[in-house]
Enzyme design. Structure first.
Site, PDB file in Angstrom:
ATOM      1  N   GLU A 106       0.841  -1.207   0.000  1.00  9.90           N
ATOM      2  CA  GLU A 106       0.000   0.000   0.000  1.00  9.90           C
ATOM      3  C   GLU A 106       0.873   1.254   0.000  1.00  9.90           C
ATOM      4  O   GLU A 106       0.766   2.112  -0.882  1.00  9.90           O
ATOM      5  CB  GLU A 106      -0.892  -0.023   1.222  1.00  9.90           C
ATOM      6  CG  GLU A 106      -1.680   1.248   1.491  1.00  9.90           C
ATOM      7  CD  GLU A 106      -2.242   1.224   2.902  1.00  9.90           C
ATOM      8  OE1 GLU A 106      -3.439   0.976   3.029  1.00  9.90           O
ATOM      9  OE2 GLU A 106      -1.485   1.441   3.867  1.00  9.90           O
ATOM     10  N   ASP A 302     -10.229   1.677   5.962  1.00  9.46           N
ATOM     11  CA  ASP A 302     -10.154   1.419   4.529  1.00  9.46           C
ATOM     12  C   ASP A 302     -11.194   2.252   3.780  1.00  9.46           C
ATOM     13  O   ASP A 302     -10.920   2.790   2.705  1.00  9.46           O
ATOM     14  CB  ASP A 302     -10.389  -0.068   4.241  1.00  9.46           C
ATOM     15  CG  ASP A 302      -9.120  -0.903   4.391  1.00  9.46           C
ATOM     16  OD1 ASP A 302      -8.283  -0.552   5.251  1.00  9.46           O
ATOM     17  OD2 ASP A 302      -8.963  -1.895   3.668  1.00  9.46           O
TER      18      ASP A 302
END
Length: 433
Positions: A106, A302
């Protein structure tokens, strides 16, 4: 894969390792308010026109102040005393979630996207070399994919398993790098992007490893391994990136990528159907919640990325503007009802306060988090924030410790920087020079 927090980090590592074992394999200027110009829904997106809105300018800030704001945010995240970017030797570097003591796909791929958007080739190349050396599998069933988490304490992998959002950002940033810098300056960016994509298409279930996208549902997977191939994360649905793949990957799968972009838009309608427009962190392909071992279904960390992803698609391609404007009206309307300067960072999708609070690092507390302040401001690109209150709130926000001392320069910092780039018109679909 965000996993901001030690508990979530441990849980995901365990879940990914379990999946791999099952598979046999063992992420102050003046605040003059002004109404943004209403974009007609028939107007083509910036990908076609080359005209990216500068909402910070429309909010009354000078271009010099905007440029300085973006430069300062980059400095704070990549160069300052609380930076998350660390160089290794003469040619490599990694981005670390410092409070969890790891580097993950990420952050590495986000760092590369920041670097290519801001034309920082050396930073991009360092991050890519480190990712390829330390994270990318060079053989076996996972060949071409990336291990999602690497411990910066032990300098060993925390997990061998991939997280599909990392590959999504790696491929897109590499395609942009190929367009911006060409492929003859030390790294063949296009070839590296193609290697990831070609590897994905070769995955046939051997060892439990499959395509990054569930080819039946035409949706990105949470993890392309084992049962995690059969559910998803709404924040991984970035239709704008799939349109980019369809244009620049040139791997023979263009119709599939365009179909996945359209499917992602339809999926987001279902995932964000609540009156609040809030979505669950993890869902079935239907948009219904998917329960995990680490937290009950809710809008959490998220999910913060979803409004930014929808705003990007709105600006770049403009293929779903009517629904996206309605979404922004619901989403910002809900947060406005909680107070533009006071809304918290986790909710049940009906807008109520969750009983279970997912901790960040070692801290379990709801707060008015910069990351969500940032992405809620990016939703203003969809022309529903009439007084630009969310934009001004982001302008006045600081990447600094909260009153209780908690500080997250990694996730808060990167979302803050991304949103400033979007709102200033500097985050673009990079075309060949």
């Amino acid at each position: 894969m965000n996993a901001r927090f030690s508990f979530l980090h441990r849980s995901r590592v365990g879940l990914l390792l379990l999946g791999l074992q099952c598979a046999g394999l063992g992420s102050a200027a003046a605040q003059r308010t002004s109404k943004p110009k209403q974009a007609p829904t028939t107007q083509k997106g910036a990908f076609y026109t080359g005209k990216y809105p500068n909402l910070l300018r429309e909010a009354g800030y000078s271009q010099a102040a905007i440029d300085q704001k973006v430069a300062q945010a980059y400095h704070d995240v990549f160069e300052g005393p609380n930076k998350v970017y660390f160089e290794v030797g003469d040619s490599m570097a990694y981005v670390s979630d410092v409070k969890n003591h790891d580097a993950r796909t990420e952050g590495m791929s986000y760092g590369m996207m920041v670097a290519v958007q801001m034309n920082k080739k050396q930073v991009f190349d360092r991050l890519w070399r480190w990712s390829k050396k330390n994270l990318q599998h060079q053989s076996g069933p996972l060949e071409g994919y990336f291990a999602w988490s690497f411990s910066t304490t032990t300098m060993k992998l925390n997990s061998e398993g991939p997280a599909s959002d990392g590959e999504l950002y790696f491929v897109t940033s590499l395609l942009f790098a190929a367009n911006r810098w060409g492929n003859n300056t030390g790294i063949n960016y296009y070839q590296e992007a193609r290697r990831i994509l070609d590897a994905s298409w070769k995955k046939d279930g051997t060892g439990g490893v499959r395509n990054l996208f569930n080819t039946e549902h035409k949706q990105i997977t949470f993890v392309p391994v084992g049962d995690m191939y059969n559910w998803t994360d709404p924040s991984y649905h970035v239709p704008a990136f799939l349109e980019v793949w369809a244009t620049y990957a040139k791997d023979g799968h263009e119709p599939f990528y365009r179909a996945c972009a359209d499917t992602a838009r339809a999926f987001l309608h279902r995932a964000c159907a609540a009156p609040t427009a809030l979505n669950y962190d993890y869902t079935e392909f239907s948009g219904k919640p998917h329960a995990t071992k680490w937290a009950p279904p809710a809008f959490r960390y998220d999910s913060w990325r979803v409004p930014m992803n929808i705003a990007m698609d709105y600006v770049w391609f403009g293929k779903d503007k009517a629904w996206q404007e309605q979404y922004a009206r619901r989403f910002q309307g809900f947060l406005r009802g909680k107070g533009v300067n006071t809304f918290e960072d986790q909710f049940n999708v009906d807008g109520s306060r969750p009983e279970f609070i997912l901790q960040a690092g070692d801290v379990k507390k709801l707060r008015h988090s910069l990351g969500l302040v940032a992405t809620s401001a990016s939703a203003s690109l969809m022309h529903q924030d009439r007084d630009l209150a969310f934009v001004h709130a982001l302008w006045n926000a600081k990447l600094a410790p909260y009153e209780d001392g908690y500080f997250d320069p990694y996730y808060d910092g990167l979302l803050y920087l991304f949103s400033l780039l979007h709102l200033s018109g500097k985050y673009q679909a990079i075309k060949p020079a």
